[in-house]
Write a protein that holds these residues in place. Structure first.
Motif, PDB file in Angstrom:
ATOM      1  N   THR A   1       0.836  -1.204   0.000  1.00 36.27           N
ATOM      2  CA  THR A   1       0.000   0.000   0.000  1.00 36.27           C
ATOM      3  C   THR A   1       0.865   1.245   0.000  1.00 36.27           C
ATOM      4  OG1 THR A   1      -1.724  -1.177   1.219  1.00 36.27           O
ATOM      5  CG2 THR A   1      -1.811   1.234   1.242  1.00 36.27           C
ATOM      6  N   LEU A   2       0.595   2.145  -0.939  1.00 37.76           N
ATOM      7  CA  LEU A   2       1.328   3.398  -0.982  1.00 37.76           C
ATOM      8  C   LEU A   2       0.701   4.395  -0.011  1.00 37.76           C
ATOM      9  CD1 LEU A   2       1.880   3.760  -4.835  1.00 37.76           C
ATOM     10  CD2 LEU A   2       3.582   3.170  -3.105  1.00 37.76           C
ATOM     11  N   PRO A   3       1.516   5.234   0.607  1.00 41.24           N
ATOM     12  CA  PRO A   3       0.974   6.168   1.606  1.00 41.24           C
ATOM     13  C   PRO A   3       0.243   7.337   0.967  1.00 41.24           C
ATOM     14  CG  PRO A   3       3.328   6.500   1.340  1.00 41.24           C
ATOM     15  CD  PRO A   3       2.973   5.304   0.497  1.00 41.24           C
ATOM     16  N   SER A   4      -0.573   8.002   1.764  1.00 41.49           N
ATOM     17  CA  SER A   4      -1.281   9.212   1.353  1.00 41.49           C
ATOM     18  C   SER A   4      -1.277  10.168   2.550  1.00 41.49           C
ATOM     19  CB  SER A   4      -2.714   8.887   0.938  1.00 41.49           C
ATOM     20  OG  SER A   4      -3.462   8.434   2.061  1.00 41.49           O
ATOM     21  N   PRO A   5      -1.620  11.442   2.339  1.00 37.71           N
ATOM     22  CA  PRO A   5      -1.646  12.362   3.489  1.00 37.71           C
ATOM     23  C   PRO A   5      -2.543  11.886   4.618  1.00 37.71           C
ATOM     24  CG  PRO A   5      -1.741  13.593   1.428  1.00 37.71           C
ATOM     25  CD  PRO A   5      -1.876  12.131   1.063  1.00 37.71           C
ATOM     26  N   ASP A   6      -3.658  11.245   4.258  1.00 43.48           N
ATOM     27  CA  ASP A   6      -4.583  10.772   5.304  1.00 43.48           C
ATOM     28  C   ASP A   6      -4.164   9.426   5.881  1.00 43.48           C
ATOM     29  OD1 ASP A   6      -6.167  13.018   4.937  1.00 43.48           O
ATOM     30  OD2 ASP A   6      -7.394  12.035   3.391  1.00 43.48           O
ATOM     31  N   HIS A   7      -3.378   8.681   5.150  1.00 43.10           N
ATOM     32  CA  HIS A   7      -2.962   7.348   5.596  1.00 43.10           C
ATOM     33  C   HIS A   7      -1.454   7.183   5.372  1.00 43.10           C
ATOM     34  CE1 HIS A   7      -7.316   6.868   4.757  1.00 43.10           C
ATOM     35  NE2 HIS A   7      -7.290   6.117   5.830  1.00 43.10           N
ATOM     36  N   PRO A   8      -0.637   7.810   6.209  1.00 47.29           N
ATOM     37  CA  PRO A   8       0.814   7.664   6.057  1.00 47.29           C
ATOM     38  C   PRO A   8       1.270   6.248   6.384  1.00 47.29           C
ATOM     39  CG  PRO A   8       0.310   8.797   8.102  1.00 47.29           C
ATOM     40  CD  PRO A   8      -0.990   8.658   7.358  1.00 47.29           C
ATOM     41  N   VAL A   9       2.415   5.889   5.842  1.00 47.56           N
ATOM     42  CA  VAL A   9       3.041   4.610   6.162  1.00 47.56           C
ATOM     43  C   VAL A   9       4.159   4.883   7.169  1.00 47.56           C
ATOM     44  CG1 VAL A   9       4.492   2.743   5.265  1.00 47.56           C
ATOM     45  CG2 VAL A   9       2.467   3.478   3.990  1.00 47.56           C
ATOM     46  N   TYR A  10       4.139   4.140   8.285  1.00 46.93           N
ATOM     47  CA  TYR A  10       5.121   4.351   9.350  1.00 46.93           C
ATOM     48  C   TYR A  10       6.303   3.395   9.184  1.00 46.93           C
ATOM     49  CZ  TYR A  10       1.517   7.169  11.563  1.00 46.93           C
ATOM     50  OH  TYR A  10       0.570   8.129  11.817  1.00 46.93           O
ATOM     51  N   TYR A  11       7.481   3.881   9.513  1.00 44.48           N
ATOM     52  CA  TYR A  11       8.689   3.090   9.323  1.00 44.48           C
ATOM     53  C   TYR A  11       9.668   3.289  10.475  1.00 44.48           C
ATOM     54  CZ  TYR A  11      10.962   7.502   7.991  1.00 44.48           C
ATOM     55  OH  TYR A  11      11.467   8.782   7.989  1.00 44.48           O
ATOM     56  N   THR A  12      10.561   2.343  10.606  1.00 42.88           N
ATOM     57  CA  THR A  12      11.822   2.537  11.310  1.00 42.88           C
ATOM     58  C   THR A  12      12.910   2.388  10.250  1.00 42.88           C
ATOM     59  OG1 THR A  12      11.974   0.193  11.869  1.00 42.88           O
ATOM     60  CG2 THR A  12      11.003   1.646  13.526  1.00 42.88           C
ATOM     61  N   ALA A  13      14.105   2.856  10.563  1.00 38.09           N
ATOM     62  CA  ALA A  13      15.141   2.850   9.527  1.00 38.09           C
ATOM     63  C   ALA A  13      16.504   2.533  10.119  1.00 38.09           C
ATOM     64  CB  ALA A  13      15.185   4.192   8.811  1.00 38.09           C
ATOM     65  N   VAL A  14      17.356   1.997   9.260  1.00 36.19           N
ATOM     66  CA  VAL A  14      18.737   1.698   9.612  1.00 36.19           C
ATOM     67  C   VAL A  14      19.649   2.360   8.585  1.00 36.19           C
ATOM     68  CG1 VAL A  14      20.485  -0.112   9.792  1.00 36.19           C
ATOM     69  CG2 VAL A  14      18.206  -0.491  10.738  1.00 36.19           C
ATOM     70  N   ASP A  15      20.535   3.208   9.061  1.00 33.61           N
ATOM     71  CA  ASP A  15      21.587   3.737   8.200  1.00 33.61           C
ATOM     72  C   ASP A  15      22.668   2.668   8.138  1.00 33.61           C
ATOM     73  OD1 ASP A  15      23.677   4.964   6.965  1.00 33.61           O
ATOM     74  OD2 ASP A  15      23.874   6.619   8.399  1.00 33.61           O
ATOM     75  N   ALA A  16      22.720   1.927   7.027  1.00 37.52           N
ATOM     76  CA  ALA A  16      23.695   0.845   6.898  1.00 37.52           C
ATOM     77  C   ALA A  16      25.064   1.352   6.482  1.00 37.52           C
ATOM     78  CB  ALA A  16      23.178  -0.195   5.901  1.00 37.52           C
ATOM     79  N   GLY A  17      25.196   2.663   6.247  1.00 36.44           N
ATOM     80  CA  GLY A  17      26.509   3.253   6.178  1.00 36.44           C
ATOM     81  C   GLY A  17      27.076   3.537   4.806  1.00 36.44           C
ATOM     82  N   TYR A  18      28.225   4.162   4.846  1.00 39.16           N
ATOM     83  CA  TYR A  18      28.951   4.616   3.662  1.00 39.16           C
ATOM     84  C   TYR A  18      29.680   3.450   3.002  1.00 39.16           C
ATOM     85  CZ  TYR A  18      32.567   7.128   0.989  1.00 39.16           C
ATOM     86  OH  TYR A  18      33.404   7.582   0.005  1.00 39.16           O
ATOM     87  N   ILE A  19      29.652   3.428   1.671  1.00 41.05           N
ATOM     88  CA  ILE A  19      30.359   2.419   0.874  1.00 41.05           C
ATOM     89  C   ILE A  19      31.325   3.137  -0.066  1.00 41.05           C
ATOM     90  CG2 ILE A  19      30.120   0.719  -0.984  1.00 41.05           C
ATOM     91  CD1 ILE A  19      27.428  -0.084   0.230  1.00 41.05           C
ATOM     92  N   GLU A  20      32.567   2.708  -0.075  1.00 42.77           N
ATOM     93  CA  GLU A  20      33.521   3.149  -1.085  1.00 42.77           C
ATOM     94  C   GLU A  20      34.109   1.887  -1.698  1.00 42.77           C
ATOM     95  OE1 GLU A  20      37.465   6.007  -1.695  1.00 42.77           O
ATOM     96  OE2 GLU A  20      36.328   6.078   0.177  1.00 42.77           O
ATOM     97  N   ALA A  21      33.603   1.517  -2.873  1.00 44.86           N
ATOM     98  CA  ALA A  21      33.917   0.227  -3.479  1.00 44.86           C
ATOM     99  C   ALA A  21      34.730   0.412  -4.744  1.00 44.86           C
ATOM    100  CB  ALA A  21      32.623  -0.527  -3.794  1.00 44.86           C
ATOM    101  N   GLY A  22      35.515  -0.621  -5.071  1.00 45.76           N
ATOM    102  CA  GLY A  22      36.357  -0.575  -6.251  1.00 45.76           C
ATOM    103  C   GLY A  22      37.702   0.046  -5.944  1.00 45.76           C
TER     104      GLY A  22
END
Length: 414
Positions: free
Chosen positions: A48-69
């Motif tokens: 389900t996509l969120p809307s102003p009347d029905h927001p979607v709630y989340y928690t989040a994880v910053d998995a961090g910076y990547i410098e590859a190659g």
């Protein structure tokens, strides 16, 4: 390669307003060319996509910076708080909200950010795609297109190894050519993966959608480009695109937050921290194109780290059997490739293959028997998951295991 940073759980409200749009010396808006790849795991049953009347709630994880190659001196990435600030603002504009205290979040968001370049000293494995290249292709292509590009690369390696003319007519499509060309560039990127929070709480990595945003590293300073990518990718959060979108995004000067974000409020049903950390680290390794040496190979060879979402449909015991089968098959293929190296194409090569198959008849028979057993297990699992995204993934595996192994052949071009 940067070490994996501590995880920061939770995202807070927007901390600062966005500064005015700057212009170049000619008074034109400064913009970057970016690519957005957005995919839902199951487009037939989208979240389900969120809307102003029905927001979607989340928690989040910053998995961090990547410098590859291959590393380049002088890279100046933005602070983690600056990246988090830009992401919070974009999520809020799309009606995704941090879960209030005491609430039950719907999504666990893992996000990675950084730069990936070609690895000029990486060893090229036979009949496989080198992990750094795998990560660069996956960044700019949908999953299906990335698989077709890698099939093309493996077919080309196989044809060259067998002394065949390459490419066969019609094999190199414009889409494959575009992906290979774009994947050559060093690119700044932001990747956001949305997992079902309830499933994560049960220690199941159920991916719902993923957005991959990238631009060439010559587009501007990283601390300006990464927030521009996040803002430019706003319309694609939670969506499903059949093809990558090529668009322009305005640049803003990079501004660090005045203060760090406040701690996340306590929510109902906290995910197991160790499981989330492992999930984030596995994504981190996959997006980095890191090579992971598998002791079970017995030869010290390395393979690309696996995105946890790719194997989540399989029971652990079956996944282990498939991995063991693939290792045994690859071992035989590499031994066969070594045997026919230097042989003249035609009758001489065919005789060498026939002799190899006779010498290894016992191993090939055992491999064939295990293939049949795996196919039976996959058929049962596919029937139980009919109509789901997992069922679609299992159908792909079933096609791979559809035929028995009567004799061994080096991977051949289609």
């Amino acid at each position: 390669m940067k070490t994996f940073p501590p995880l920061t759980l939770g995202l807070a409200a927007l901390l600062a307003s966005v500064p005015a749009l700057p212009t170049d010396a000619y008074g034109r808006d400064r913009k970057i060319d970016m690519i957005a790849v957005a995919e839902q795991t199951n487009p037939k049953a989208p979240p389900t996509l969120p809307s102003p009347d029905h927001p979607v709630y989340y928690t989040a994880v910053d998995a961090g910076y990547i410098e590859a190659g291959s590393p380049i001196a002088g890279e100046s990435p933005p602070t983690a708080d600056a990246v988090g600030q830009a992401l919070r603002a974009t999520l809020a504009a799309q009606n995704y909200q941090p879960a209030p205290a005491g609430s039950v979040p719907s999504l666990l968001l893992l996000y990675h950010w950084g730069v990936i370049r070609r690895d000029f000293i990486a060893i090229q494995p036979p009949f496989r795609v080198q992990p750094n290249l795998h990560a660069r292709i996956a960044l700019v292509a949908t999953k299906g297109m990335a698989e077709r590009v890698e099939d093309f690369i493996v077919s080309r390696k196989s044809a060259v190894g067998l002394g065949r003319a390459f490419p066969p007519p019609g094999l190199m499509t414009p889409q494959i050519q575009d992906v290979l060309s774009i994947a050559e560039d060093s690119r700044y990127f932001v990747i956001v993966s949305a997992y079902d929070q309830a499933a994560v709480n049960r220690r199941e990595p159920r991916l719902l959608w993923r957005v991959k945003l990238s631009a060439r590293d010559v587009s501007g300073p990283m601390d300006e480009v990464l927030p521009a990518l996040i803002r430019g990718g706003a319309p694609y959060l939670g969506r499903n695109l059949e093809e990558p979108q090529y668009l322009k995004a305005p640049l803003h000067p990079g501004v660090a937050p005045a203060e760090p974000p406040p701690p996340a409020p306590a929510t109902v049903g906290q995910p197991p921290e160790g499981f989330v950390r492992d999930l984030a680290q596995r994504e981190h390794a996959a997006f980095s194109g890191e090579s992971v040496t598998d002791p079970a190979n017995g030869d010290g060879t390395a393979s690309a780290a696996t995105d946890p979402a790719d194997s989540s449909v399989l029971p652990p015991a079956l996944a282990q059997r498939i991995n063991a089968y693939q290792r045994e098959k690859l071992s035989l293929q590499e031994a066969l490739a070594a045997r026919i190296k230097g042989q003249n194409p035609g009758a001489e090569t065919r005789e060498a293959i026939d002799a190899f198959n006779k010498e290894n008849a016992g191993r090939i028979a055992a491999l064939s028997k295990e293939r049949e057993a795996i196919r039976d297990e996959l058929s049962k699992l596919a029937a139980a998951n009919a109509g789901t995204a997992s069922g679609k993934s299992l159908d792909v595996l079933l096609k791979e295991y559809a035929a028995g192994v009567q004799e061994l052949q080096p991977p051949a071009a289609p």
